[in-house]
Design a protein around this motif. Structure first.
Motif, PDB file in Angstrom:
ATOM      1  N   VAL A 196      53.638  52.895  52.211  1.00 46.39           N
ATOM      2  CA  VAL A 196      54.334  53.814  53.115  1.00 46.39           C
ATOM      3  C   VAL A 196      53.339  54.895  53.546  1.00 46.39           C
ATOM      4  N   ILE A 197      53.255  55.099  54.862  1.00 48.38           N
ATOM      5  CA  ILE A 197      52.333  56.120  55.384  1.00 48.38           C
ATOM      6  C   ILE A 197      53.164  57.223  56.038  1.00 48.38           C
ATOM      7  N   VAL A 198      52.928  58.448  55.588  1.00 45.54           N
ATOM      8  CA  VAL A 198      53.589  59.613  56.187  1.00 45.54           C
ATOM      9  C   VAL A 198      52.503  60.446  56.848  1.00 45.54           C
ATOM     10  N   ALA A 199      52.669  60.748  58.128  1.00 47.78           N
ATOM     11  CA  ALA A 199      51.648  61.527  58.833  1.00 47.78           C
ATOM     12  C   ALA A 199      52.213  62.869  59.266  1.00 47.78           C
ATOM     13  N   VAL A 200      51.418  63.911  59.042  1.00 47.55           N
ATOM     14  CA  VAL A 200      51.772  65.252  59.527  1.00 47.55           C
ATOM     15  C   VAL A 200      50.676  65.658  60.499  1.00 47.55           C
ATOM     16  N   ASN A 201      51.063  65.873  61.756  1.00 47.08           N
ATOM     17  CA  ASN A 201      50.066  66.233  62.768  1.00 47.08           C
ATOM     18  C   ASN A 201      50.754  67.068  63.833  1.00 47.08           C
ATOM     19  N   LYS A 202      50.075  68.087  64.323  1.00 48.50           N
ATOM     20  CA  LYS A 202      50.742  68.965  65.311  1.00 48.50           C
ATOM     21  C   LYS A 202      50.726  68.368  66.714  1.00 48.50           C
ATOM     22  N   ASP A 203      49.938  67.284  66.897  1.00 51.48           N
ATOM     23  CA  ASP A 203      49.847  66.645  68.214  1.00 51.48           C
ATOM     24  C   ASP A 203      50.710  65.387  68.220  1.00 51.48           C
ATOM     25  N   ALA A 204      51.817  65.430  68.969  1.00 48.92           N
ATOM     26  CA  ALA A 204      52.745  64.286  68.985  1.00 48.92           C
ATOM     27  C   ALA A 204      52.085  63.027  69.519  1.00 48.92           C
ATOM     28  N   GLU A 205      50.993  63.184  70.283  1.00 44.78           N
ATOM     29  CA  GLU A 205      50.309  62.016  70.864  1.00 44.78           C
ATOM     30  C   GLU A 205      49.220  61.464  69.940  1.00 44.78           C
ATOM     31  N   PHE A 240      41.722  73.381  51.837  1.00 46.85           N
ATOM     32  CA  PHE A 240      42.429  72.219  51.306  1.00 46.85           C
ATOM     33  C   PHE A 240      43.605  72.593  50.390  1.00 46.85           C
ATOM     34  N   THR A 241      43.881  73.889  50.257  1.00 46.31           N
ATOM     35  CA  THR A 241      44.924  74.318  49.311  1.00 46.31           C
ATOM     36  C   THR A 241      46.264  73.611  49.543  1.00 46.31           C
ATOM     37  N   PRO A 242      46.778  73.522  50.796  1.00 45.00           N
ATOM     38  CA  PRO A 242      48.088  72.882  50.950  1.00 45.00           C
ATOM     39  C   PRO A 242      48.092  71.420  50.504  1.00 45.00           C
ATOM     40  N   VAL A 243      46.984  70.718  50.750  1.00 43.04           N
ATOM     41  CA  VAL A 243      46.884  69.312  50.338  1.00 43.04           C
ATOM     42  C   VAL A 243      46.830  69.224  48.816  1.00 43.04           C
ATOM     43  N   GLU A 244      46.015  70.088  48.203  1.00 41.17           N
ATOM     44  CA  GLU A 244      45.879  70.040  46.742  1.00 41.17           C
ATOM     45  C   GLU A 244      47.187  70.405  46.045  1.00 41.17           C
ATOM     46  N   GLU A 245      47.885  71.392  46.589  1.00 42.11           N
ATOM     47  CA  GLU A 245      49.143  71.806  45.945  1.00 42.11           C
ATOM     48  C   GLU A 245      50.207  70.709  46.044  1.00 42.11           C
ATOM     49  N   LEU A 246      50.268  70.056  47.216  1.00 41.00           N
ATOM     50  CA  LEU A 246      51.238  68.965  47.351  1.00 41.00           C
ATOM     51  C   LEU A 246      50.854  67.805  46.432  1.00 41.00           C
ATOM     52  N   ALA A 247      49.549  67.501  46.376  1.00 41.04           N
ATOM     53  CA  ALA A 247      49.083  66.413  45.499  1.00 41.04           C
ATOM     54  C   ALA A 247      49.470  66.712  44.057  1.00 41.04           C
ATOM     55  N   ALA A 273      51.918  55.245  61.251  1.00 42.54           N
ATOM     56  CA  ALA A 273      52.744  55.939  60.261  1.00 42.54           C
ATOM     57  C   ALA A 273      54.143  55.321  60.183  1.00 42.54           C
ATOM     58  N   ASP A 274      54.683  55.232  58.964  1.00 40.35           N
ATOM     59  CA  ASP A 274      56.083  54.817  58.794  1.00 40.35           C
ATOM     60  C   ASP A 274      56.997  56.001  59.071  1.00 40.35           C
ATOM     61  N   PHE A 275      56.535  57.192  58.685  1.00 43.87           N
ATOM     62  CA  PHE A 275      57.289  58.422  58.951  1.00 43.87           C
ATOM     63  C   PHE A 275      56.317  59.433  59.533  1.00 43.87           C
ATOM     64  N   GLY A 276      56.700  60.068  60.630  1.00 43.38           N
ATOM     65  CA  GLY A 276      55.809  61.045  61.253  1.00 43.38           C
ATOM     66  C   GLY A 276      56.481  62.405  61.350  1.00 43.38           C
ATOM     67  N   ILE A 277      55.726  63.441  61.078  1.00 44.21           N
ATOM     68  CA  ILE A 277      56.243  64.804  61.238  1.00 44.21           C
ATOM     69  C   ILE A 277      55.316  65.508  62.220  1.00 44.21           C
ATOM     70  N   VAL A 278      55.862  65.885  63.387  1.00 43.80           N
ATOM     71  CA  VAL A 278      55.064  66.635  64.351  1.00 43.80           C
ATOM     72  C   VAL A 278      55.228  68.100  63.988  1.00 43.80           C
ATOM     73  N   GLY A 279      54.156  68.695  63.499  1.00 40.10           N
ATOM     74  CA  GLY A 279      54.264  70.093  63.089  1.00 40.10           C
ATOM     75  C   GLY A 279      52.966  70.589  62.496  1.00 40.10           C
ATOM     76  N   ASP A 280      52.968  71.870  62.193  1.00 36.32           N
ATOM     77  CA  ASP A 280      51.789  72.527  61.631  1.00 36.32           C
ATOM     78  C   ASP A 280      51.749  72.247  60.124  1.00 36.32           C
ATOM     79  N   LEU A 281      50.683  71.615  59.679  1.00 38.18           N
ATOM     80  CA  LEU A 281      50.609  71.235  58.250  1.00 38.18           C
ATOM     81  C   LEU A 281      50.671  72.451  57.343  1.00 38.18           C
ATOM     82  N   PHE A 282      50.221  73.603  57.844  1.00 39.22           N
ATOM     83  CA  PHE A 282      50.241  74.804  56.992  1.00 39.22           C
ATOM     84  C   PHE A 282      51.673  75.292  56.758  1.00 39.22           C
ATOM     85  N   LYS A 283      52.626  74.780  57.559  1.00 38.29           N
ATOM     86  CA  LYS A 283      54.045  75.080  57.297  1.00 38.29           C
ATOM     87  C   LYS A 283      54.697  73.903  56.581  1.00 38.29           C
ATOM     88  N   VAL A 284      54.412  72.681  57.061  1.00 43.53           N
ATOM     89  CA  VAL A 284      55.120  71.492  56.555  1.00 43.53           C
ATOM     90  C   VAL A 284      54.759  71.212  55.092  1.00 43.53           C
TER      91      VAL A 284
END
Ligand code: FAD
Length: 315
Positions: free
Chosen positions: A277-286, A213-220, A293-304
């Motif tokens: 506002v909902i922002v989603a980060v998910n590597k699966d575009a589908e 959970f480190t990336p989530v905690e650091e962003l939080a 989501a209001d804003f979507g980022i298709v990508g690897d959460l460990f990078k984003v």
């Protein structure tokens, strides 16, 4: 005499947003009184007045926290008798719901849980099955007990503040109320983050975190946000169950909800779909999460997520 009684347990210095919501709903139903267990600080007492509480009922006993919830239910029931209230509002927390059930028995009152709104005539609206259905229910008894979900209304202070009178309520010596005494308490280490249900920003992680959970905690922490999680993450033991958002977790309604590595199942949506506002980060575009989501980022959460954290820290 008051028509409506709100129960607030251990308010602390600053009343929780969910308590302010209860007071806002209560005022729309009639003259409002509050039953407060635990220390009542000056700042919290002032806020009760600002939200229109005409009276504050306090227990004669100061050891209610030494018992499980039954003693608190005995106090609230005595406060209902003394105030003449015909509606009681409580938090929809597990403890609030248990007190509601015990009040139902003590007061022969109809109990309605998971409430999101109450009409002036006492009709309660519920959102059930993860928001798939809205139902309305009305107690057929003289006293109604409602446990209200957090984030159901916007808290609004009263047009004119009240100066609440303090009324002491004798809590009856009652074998049932004191049948189970708390024998030990363990203080949790405070995270320093805002309370999940009150937070303006929530960063939540799911199975995509794969145990870290480190990336989530650091962003939080960079955003001053609370940390949330899907049930997949809490069930896996990656983060405490307190962090679960959803149908069987907490309902949050922040200004910003950042969802990372969560697929957006209906049970998760039930807990966060009212976020502004909902922002989603998910590597699966589908992934279905992008449908809400209001804003979507298709990508690897460990990078984003680390990139976002680094950018925010620069500001
Ligand atoms: P998954 O559905 O497995 O999704 C993981 C997502 O992460 C996938 O979309 C994947 O593409 C993405 N991902 C993987 N790796 C990465 C990466 N490196 N970068 C970016 N994205 C990645 N669920 C709740 O959340 N809350 C509840 O309260 C709740 N209550 C429930 C009650 C009942 C009665 C039932 C039956 C289920 C309940 N659930 C609840 C479970 C729910 O149905 C889902 O199983 C759960 O929400 C899935 O969690 P998830 O999205 O984290 O996992």
């Amino acid at each position: 005499m008051a028509n409506v009684l709100v129960f607030i347990d251990n308010p602390g210095q600053v009343l929780k947003k969910s308590s302010l919501e209860l007071l806002t709903i209560a005022r729309s139903l009639g003259e409002t009184a509050v039953a407060v267990n635990g220390e009542l600080h000056d700042a919290a007492a002032t806020t009760l007045g600002a939200y229109g509480a005409a009276a504050v009922y306090r227990p004669s006993a100061d050891d209610l926290d030494d018992y499980l919830v039954a003693a608190k239910a005995a106090f609230v029931a005595a406060a209902v008798d003394k105030s003449g209230a015909t509606s009681v509002l409580l938090d929809n927390s597990p403890e609030g719901k248990e007190i509601a059930a015990r009040l139902g028995i003590r007061l022969s009152a109809g109990v309605i849980t998971d409430v999101v709104a109450v009409d002036a005539d006492g009709t309660a609206h519920k959102s059930v099955l993860a928001g798939s259905y809205a139902t309305a229910a009305k107690a057929t008894t003289p006293v109604s007990v409602f446990s209200v979900k957090a984030n159901s209304v916007n808290p609004e202070p009263a047009a004119a503040p009240a100066t609440p009178e303090t009324v002491t309520v004798d809590v009856p010596a009652d074998a049932a109320a004191t049948a189970a005494r708390i024998t030990a308490r363990e203080q949790k280490v405070a995270s320093g983050r805002p309370d999940l249900t009150d937070a303006r920003i929530v960063v939540a992680g799911g199975r995509g975190l794969d145990g870290d959970f480190t990336p989530v905690e650091e962003l939080a922490d960079a955003l001053g946000a609370a940390v949330g999680a899907s049930r997949a993450a809490t069930d896996a033991g990656w983060i405490s169950h307190d962090a679960q958002v959803g149908q069987t977790g907490k309902v949050v309604s922040p200004q910003l909800y950042i969802s990372a590595g969560i697929s957006g199942a209906i049970q998760q949506k039930a807990g966060m779909q009212t976020a502004k506002v909902i922002v989603a980060v998910n590597k699966d575009a589908e992934s279905p999460v992008f449908e809400i989501a209001d804003f979507g980022i298709v990508g690897d959460l460990f990078k984003v997520l680390p990139q976002a954290t680094a950018e925010i820290k620069k500001r």
